[in-house]
Design an enzyme around this catalytic site. Structure first.
Site, mmCIF file in Angstrom:
data_model
loop_
_atom_site.group_PDB
_atom_site.id
_atom_site.type_symbol
_atom_site.label_atom_id
_atom_site.label_comp_id
_atom_site.label_asym_id
_atom_site.label_seq_id
_atom_site.Cartn_x
_atom_site.Cartn_y
_atom_site.Cartn_z
ATOM 1 N N SER A 44 0.836 -1.212 0.000
ATOM 2 C CA SER A 44 0.000 0.000 0.000
ATOM 3 C C SER A 44 0.864 1.253 0.000
ATOM 4 O O SER A 44 2.015 1.248 0.454
ATOM 5 C CB SER A 44 -0.912 0.021 1.219
ATOM 6 O OG SER A 44 -1.787 -1.079 1.219
HETATM 7 N N1 SAH Z 1 -0.761 -4.632 4.080
HETATM 8 C C1 SAH Z 1 -0.153 -4.988 2.820
HETATM 9 C C2 SAH Z 1 -1.103 -4.715 1.684
HETATM 10 C C3 SAH Z 1 -1.058 -5.805 0.689
HETATM 11 S S1 SAH Z 1 -2.295 -5.733 -0.580
HETATM 12 C C4 SAH Z 1 1.156 -4.273 2.612
HETATM 13 O O1 SAH Z 1 1.372 -3.221 3.236
HETATM 14 O O2 SAH Z 1 1.998 -4.736 1.854
HETATM 15 C C5 SAH Z 1 -3.595 -6.702 0.136
HETATM 16 C C6 SAH Z 1 -3.250 -8.098 0.552
HETATM 17 O O3 SAH Z 1 -4.476 -8.723 0.963
HETATM 18 C C7 SAH Z 1 -2.670 -8.971 -0.531
HETATM 19 O O4 SAH Z 1 -1.462 -9.508 -0.086
HETATM 20 C C8 SAH Z 1 -3.731 -10.057 -0.746
HETATM 21 O O5 SAH Z 1 -3.192 -11.312 -1.095
HETATM 22 C C9 SAH Z 1 -4.410 -10.096 0.607
HETATM 23 N N2 SAH Z 1 -5.759 -10.668 0.616
HETATM 24 C C10 SAH Z 1 -6.726 -10.565 -0.313
HETATM 25 N N3 SAH Z 1 -7.841 -11.205 0.090
HETATM 26 C C11 SAH Z 1 -7.569 -11.738 1.319
HETATM 27 C C12 SAH Z 1 -8.325 -12.508 2.248
HETATM 28 N N4 SAH Z 1 -9.587 -12.900 2.015
HETATM 29 N N5 SAH Z 1 -7.725 -12.862 3.415
HETATM 30 C C13 SAH Z 1 -6.457 -12.490 3.686
HETATM 31 N N6 SAH Z 1 -5.693 -11.751 2.837
HETATM 32 C C14 SAH Z 1 -6.242 -11.382 1.666
#
Ligand code: SAH
Length: 213
Positions: free
Chosen positions: A64
């Site tokens: 993000s």
């Molecule tokens: N907090 C992270 C943001 C990553 S983007 C950072 O700072 O890097 C969002 C993430 O949510 C992705 O890695 C994706 O695989 C995950 N995601 C999507 N759906 C999900 C679910 N149902 N349960 C857990 N994680 C999920």
């Protein structure tokens, strides 16, 4: 990759940019000044790590934007020792910000590849979330509930009921809701049945994927 004085200088600038965009919480800004975001990215992106932008982290996911991380974290109003559930571990950067605020962090990731990579990265770096879980964040983590804060870092088509039910009284859920674009939404649990809801502007996230089975 290493952390150098140059990186630290870039982080100070990034924190100043994030502050200028409206983040006031000193502890959150301090987290941005402290956490080596370039180490959370693949080496190809190192040069860009301290821009206020999202970047690819593999498996079609993104780390993000720092402003978004700061905005969501500020809304949680964390105090040291609070229990937080993060949905979407991704690169682990948001996790590190929560740990910097001395939260007890439980984090869930549904992409196996990212889960493995980031879990290993945490132990290499000495970041210590309480649990890093491979699973479906839609369901939350009932066995560890209630949580003082729940942060969802992917766009949810609607608010998963399980997450609301796992909030402590007084607890805060920060979740981007929507399909194409998301409205950052804050729920504060006021009683067993009552939630205060606030909508706080538009953002763009990768989708929260539900396990249908
Ligand atoms: N907090 C992270 C943001 C990553 S983007 C950072 O700072 O890097 C969002 C993430 O949510 C992705 O890695 C994706 O695989 C995950 N995601 C999507 N759906 C999900 C679910 N149902 N349960 C857990 N994680 C999920």
């Amino acid at each position: 990759m290493r952390d150098t004085l140059k990186h630290r200088g870039l982080r100070n600038k990034l924190a100043a940019i994030v502050a200028e965009k409206g983040i006031a919480d000193k502890n959150v800004l301090n987290a941005i000044q402290t956490i080596p975001r370039h180490l959370f990215l693949d080496s190809g992106f190192e040069a860009h790590a301290y821009q206020d932008k999202a970047f690819p982290i593999g498996a079609d996911q993104t780390i993000s934007q720092p402003y978004t991380v700061a905005f969501q974290t500020e809304l949680l109003k964390l105090k040291p020792g609070k229990k937080v559930l993060e949905i979407g571990t991704g690169s682990g950067y948001q996790t590190a910000v929560l740990l910097h605020l001395k939260a007890k962090v439980y984090t869930i990731e549904r992409q196996q590849e990212l889960f493995k990579k980031t879990k290993l990265f945490f132990s290499k770096m000495g970041y210590r979330p309480k649990k890093v879980i491979f699973g479906d964040g839609y369901k939350g983590l009932p066995e560890e509930a209630p949580f003082d804060g729940i942060i969802v870092t992917a766009g949810a088509p609607e608010v998963p009921k399980a997450l609301l039910s796992q909030l402590a009284i007084g607890g805060r859920l920060v979740i981007p809701v929507g399909v194409e674009e998301q409205v950052m939404t804050l729920y504060v649990r006021q009683s067993e049945q009552k939630f205060e809801k606030k909508e706080l502007g538009n953002f763009r996230f990768v989708p929260l994927l539900e396990n249908k089975n």
